[in-house]
Design an enzyme around this catalytic site. Structure first.
Site, short mmCIF file in Angstrom:
data_model
loop_
_atom_site.label_atom_id
_atom_site.label_comp_id
_atom_site.label_asym_id
_atom_site.label_seq_id
_atom_site.Cartn_x
_atom_site.Cartn_y
_atom_site.Cartn_z
NE ARG A 2 -2.07 0.95 3.79
CZ ARG A 2 -3.15 0.99 4.57
NH1 ARG A 2 -3.46 -0.06 5.31
NH2 ARG A 2 -3.91 2.06 4.61
CG ASP A 18 0.76 6.00 3.72
OD1 ASP A 18 -0.06 5.07 3.81
OD2 ASP A 18 1.75 6.12 4.48
CE1 TYR A 64 7.35 3.23 -1.20
CE2 TYR A 64 8.48 1.29 -0.37
CZ TYR A 64 7.32 1.97 -0.64
OH TYR A 64 6.11 1.40 -0.34
NE ARG A 69 5.40 10.77 4.24
CZ ARG A 69 4.13 10.94 4.59
NH1 ARG A 69 3.26 9.95 4.43
NH2 ARG A 69 3.72 12.07 5.10
#
Length: 255
Positions: free
Chosen positions: A54, A56, A116, A201
């Site tokens: 998933r 965000d 990422y 993050r």
């Protein structure tokens, strides 16, 4: 009927700016919802897709795989199917590939590696709006890379996880973590077998504190050891984050 179903994988990409993440949810538009709607129109069959993970609200994906089970005869011509599906999807969601897989193949559980990127720029640039995070101060890249090296390995990353998430473990194996200087700014690269919610993050925010000399590179070891989210840095904005790669042992994901 179930025996006649064929499992397919889709490779998709999307700009997450307009969506409340990947996963279907109440009272909010998601990427999965838009994809399921388009698939139902084409296939005229109840569709449930399962994604590799998933993302965000506001996070982008350059590569995400999903699987679905439909009658094998539903997709007779893959090129025609892709053309029709992309025509129905919004401009900010694209499907690149569709291919049949074994009925036991699973987009989420079979993924062995995920990667990422986090993008940062320094000069105001209208073409990077919602695609990269603008910083005023320039952090020390060498110092941040010294700290990032401490992330590599198998460790408990609870300190970088969003609170009150239901996961079976906070242990992740990071195989790569480093900053790269680009023409426009900086890109942080990180690869692991799995990620916790908000993990990337929070890591970026922690590394930026170090790069701006608020903390030492070695302080990241104390943060990890604390298992305390309040010890890590502030989570950076979602719009600079991209899911870039998913790896499976039986799929060429570099296509």
């Amino acid at each position: 009927m179930e025996d006649s179903l064929q499992r397919f994988f889709l490779e998709i990409a999307y700009d997450g700016t307009s969506y409340h993440g990947w996963q279907v949810q109440d009272n909010a538009i998601s990427v999965q919802e838009r994809l399921n709607e388009a698939l139902r129109k084409i296939l005229r069959y109840p569709i449930e897709t399962i994604g590799a993970g998933r993302t965000d609200t506001g996070v982008h994906a350059k590569q995400l795989f999903v699987h679905l089970d439909i009658p094998g005869s539903s997709i007779k011509n893959e090129d025609r199917f892709l053309h029709s599906l992309n025509a129905l999807l919004p401009h900010d969601i694209a499907v690149y590939r569709v291919f049949a897989v074994d009925k036991e193949a699973h987009a989420r559980f079979d993924a062995t590696e995920r990667a990422y990127e986090y993008h940062i720029h320094f000069r105001k640039n209208p073409f990077l709006l919602y695609k990269s995070w603008q910083l005023r101060e320039r952090p020390d890249v060498m110092v941040m890379n010294t700290a990032a090296a401490f992330l590599v390995g198998t460790q408990d990353f609870e300190c970088f996880s969003k609170s009150h998430t239901q996961v079976y473990t906070n242990i992740c194996t990071v195989t790569q973590a480093y900053w790269q200087e680009t023409k426009d700014g900086l890109v942080f690269h990180i690869t692991a077998n799995r990620f916790l919610r908000n993990m990337v993050r929070a890591i970026v925010g922690t590394l930026l504190d170090i790069g701006l000399k608020k903390k030492t590179p070695e302080s990241i070891l104390d943060v990890i050891g604390s298992k305390d989210r309040s010890k890590a840095g502030t989570s950076v904005p979602a719009h600079g984050l991209y899911l870039t790669k998913i790896v499976y042992p039986y799929i060429d994901t570099t296509f």
